[in-house]
Structure formats: C-alpha cells, structure tokens
Enzyme design. Sequence first.
Site, PDB file in Angstrom:
ATOM      1  N   LYS A   1       0.855  -1.189   0.000  1.00 23.68           N
ATOM      2  CA  LYS A   1       0.000   0.000   0.000  1.00 23.68           C
ATOM      3  C   LYS A   1       0.888   1.235   0.000  1.00 23.68           C
ATOM      4  CE  LYS A   1      -4.197   1.480  -0.138  1.00 23.68           C
ATOM      5  NZ  LYS A   1      -5.060   1.108  -1.250  1.00 23.68           N
TER       6      LYS A   1
ATOM      7  N   SER B   1      -8.398  -0.034  -5.008  1.00 24.84           N
ATOM      8  CA  SER B   1      -8.731   0.393  -3.652  1.00 24.84           C
ATOM      9  C   SER B   1     -10.243   0.595  -3.553  1.00 24.84           C
ATOM     10  CB  SER B   1      -7.952   1.654  -3.267  1.00 24.84           C
ATOM     11  OG  SER B   1      -6.571   1.375  -3.210  1.00 24.84           O
TER      12      SER B   1
END
Length: 570
Positions: free
Chosen positions: A184, A374
């Site tokens: 991430k 996402s």
Amino acid sequence: MNKKTIWVLIILFFFILGLVVLLSMVYSFFRPEKVEVANNAYLEIKLDGRLDDYNAGPQLTDFFQGKIMSLYDTWLNLKKASRDPRIKAVVLRFGLLEADWAKMNELREAILEFRKSGKPAIAYFEEAPDADQEYYLASACDKIIIHPLGWLGLNGLAAEIPFFKGTLDKLGIKAEFEHIEKYKTAYNQFTETGFTPEHKEMMESIYRDFFETYLNTISSARKVKPEKMKELIDRGSFQAQEALKAGLVDGLAYEDNLFAEAGYKKLPELTKITNEKYASLNPEVFGLNRGQKLALIFASGAIINGEGQMVALGSETFTRWIRKAAADRSVAAIVVRVDSPGGSALGSDVIWHEMLMARKEKPVVVSMSGLAGSGGYWISLAGNYIIAQPQTLTGSIGVISGKFSFAGLMQKLGIKTEKIVFGKEADAYSIYREFTPEERAALKNQIRIIYQQFLERVATARNLPVEEVDRIGQGRVWTGHQALELKLVDQLGGLDTAINVAKKLAGIPAEQAVRLVVWPKKRKLFDLFLGKQTELQELIYYSEMMNVYSRIMRVLAQPAVWSLMPIFRY
C-alpha cells in the site's frame, strides 16, 4: 443628480455591458451547431490532450482550452460512422495525447469493430517523439501514415516517481501515515526517499505486463516477430523515411494526399467532419440506441463521502443516480463504468451498499476503465459481473490513514502555537504536532479493522478464502490481465463486452439493440449559470488543472480512513 450617482450609473452600465458581451461570447461558443455531413465524408478523430471516460457537458474551462471529447463520445461516434453511408473512412490524427493504456485499448477495440464495416481506418502522425500509447492504438488501423518530415518515437515504457521526503525533511514537515499492508504505497512519495522492495516489485510487475501486451499486440498487427519489434523499440527514434523502411508505417504523406498515399485512390474526394461536430448527431438516426433500456452510470474520480465535486465521485451523488436506475422499471440492467483510484473507505462502502440494493432489482455489471483500485475495487465488488481491460489498474486491497505534521516547519519559522484541549485525544489530528506512539498504534488498529472488512467483502463477492484474498491483497495493484488470473475479475473486455453481458443477464437477445440511459445527465449551457453557486465559483476562479490538485489535496488532508491507489504516471 450628483457626480457620485452619475459615476455609479456609468460603472453599472459598463459592468452590465461587459457581462452581456461575455455571456454572448460563451453562448456563441457553446451553442449547438447545425451539422451537415457531406455525401462523401470522412470522420477525423483528433486525439490531443486529456481523454476522459465521459464528459457531462459544457464547462467554462472549455472556453479557454477547447471542448474536450470523451472516450464515450468517440466510442459512440465510431458506431455511428460504421452505419452512416456518408462516412467513407475514419482518420485518427495524433497530437499530444494524455490517456491511460486501458482507454487506449478501449479505443483500439472500437477501431477494430469499425473496420468490420468494410470502411478503412487510417492513422496519421506528424511529430510524435514519445508515441508508444498512440502507436498501440494506431496499430488497429488499416494503414499508418506519417508526414514526410515527421518523427516517430517508440521508446518503450518507463515510470518515474518523485519522492519528496528529503524536501519535507528540510522544510520540517513530516508525513505520518499508517498503511495496510506492505504494497500500500499511496503515500510512499512523502514517507520514503525511494522505492521500498515491495513498491519496486509491484511497479516492475505492472509495467512488465503492460509492455508484453504492447509488444505482442503491435508485433502481430504489423506482422513482425516480437524479437524484431523489440529491437526497433530499443532503437527508439525514427524519422519518417526510417520508420517507413523499418515497416513501422505504410507511407509518407501530407494531409491533403493522405488517402491516395494510403492506397485508397479509388475513393472520391472526401470532406472532413470533426469528431466534435459528428458527436451532435443523434445515434437513433443510424439505428443505434433503440430498444430496451440499459442504465450506464459513470463512477469517475476520487471517492469522497457526501456530494460529488468537479473531480470527485460523491457517495450521495452516486446513490441518487443508481436509485433512479434501480427504481425505473423500464431499465432492464445497469452497467457501472468505474474509473476511480479509490478514496474514502466510508464513501466507497456507501456506494457498494447501494449497488447491492440495486442488484435486488436488476443485474448490475461493472466495466472497469483505467483505474478501479482500492475504493474503486471496493465498489466494483457489488456487481454481478466484473469486466476489466487487460491494462486496467485494479486490486490495491488495502487501507491507509494519517496526517502531515507541520511542527518542524512552525519551529523553523518561529511560529509558536498555544492550545486549549478538552479531551486527551482532541488534537490527535492537529497539524501542529506529531502522533504519539499510542495514537499511531490506535490508528493502525483502526485501519486494520477496515482492512479486515475489505478482505471479507472481497472473499464473499469473489468466492475466495479470506486467507487467499489477504495473500493477493496487501495493498498490491494488479493489471486487469493479472486480476483475471487471480479471480479478482470475471472477464477481459471493454464497454461493448459489459453491455453484452448485461443484456444476457437481463434476458435480452444478443442481436437486439438497446438504449443506453446515461448518468450523470448531460448539462445544458445555462446549467453553468443556473446551477449551484459553489460550482459556478469554482468554474470561474480555478483553471481545471489547479482545481484537480486543490480539490484532491483538500480531500486527502481530512482526517479519514482511505482506500486509495498510488499515483501512476504513464
């Protein structure tokens, strides 16, 4: 009448006069033209500037930078042109195009579909020193022509990502972000001085997949072995004669001799009609957009909770659109076109929930454009079926949250802040101090809970074990091609594929035409002036590019939990 009153009246008169002149100029720019297509015409699609998925209508910024044609408008124009007997050919004319690889593939598929009509499609280059994306699209055409003094650059793919931590350190600004998990990397530009091993691994994997697709596609189209094409790409730059000799183009020509040089000497003299003008023609005239209704809802931009802004997808705004589509009994199915890097986890979940509610009424099919990662992937999970382009960037199943601390900068500038706090954590998200170790631990725990919910959403929707989702999650971005192998999507394809799947799920025969009902609705000219005051102020006071960055940075500066992709530069 005193002098002061006279001056006020004079100023008022000139103000009103100037306003009338401005409004008349805007009206003359935006007013619909009566479009006439010559009996022997060709459609020129000029690919220059930004290519968005969809353009809802006129904006004041169009007055300064020209009207922006969307991918959807061009896709529909190609369908009309294939059926219009007056259109004898299509010409793609390339400029400095700003688009992602997935949108290039969508247009490429549309060009190949157009060619089934038997009409030629010709790509025309003048100067294109960095033209890999453009050449990828051009390879779908019957012929590729370049100006005799032109320049064609096939350089391959590269990604350059600046890291700002060193600069922030010098300024005394600290980026304090917690993320789950190791891939991430949405804020790595501010927290790292370079690639982490995971960040580099992910980027190399994505661009390797892009490059292999690009290389194999253009090699097949140009009937050249991949090894030979790789040698040409490694060479990089070609003047017009060199490009012709290398087999990268089919001819050299000025614009007025384009068709003859391309080998279509039997065509009559053709009159050009631009993509912008042709878009005003009703598709129903050509037998398109008829039959049962399908809703086509564009979910574009960073996701925020609440009402949508110019560059953001608001959860409340999207909720209104999909509720209307779900409640309309004449709409047989819904296609949601996702082009979003994600954003607010809460806003994403609101949209996800509303799409699930719509599924109780009719089929919901997701068509992914360039970005669906996402939060963009979160909302996609609500579809009955997910379709991605091979180059779509998706996945990025992870969560991030934090803040920027300006404490060091304040100290450097000699600025002292005093505070009054009622509640131990009342100033936890203050920009004037850093997180305490306890606050960072609490933040990490909060986003871990969100991440677990994300995993469970994916596991349920994709019929995968939570442990497997965690393995392929970790915040990692995948290409559409990779996502298919990992069972994160159901099929590769574009908008046409999504419409066909929606028809099948709704029980509409494959050969039957459908009418697309599109959200957001197209704006009229006077909506610019009769709409919300805040929208008008933004249009007047901000250029489009400044508005994009200012809005995104203001959204990201809010204390919230984000499911957001890293920034990619093509």
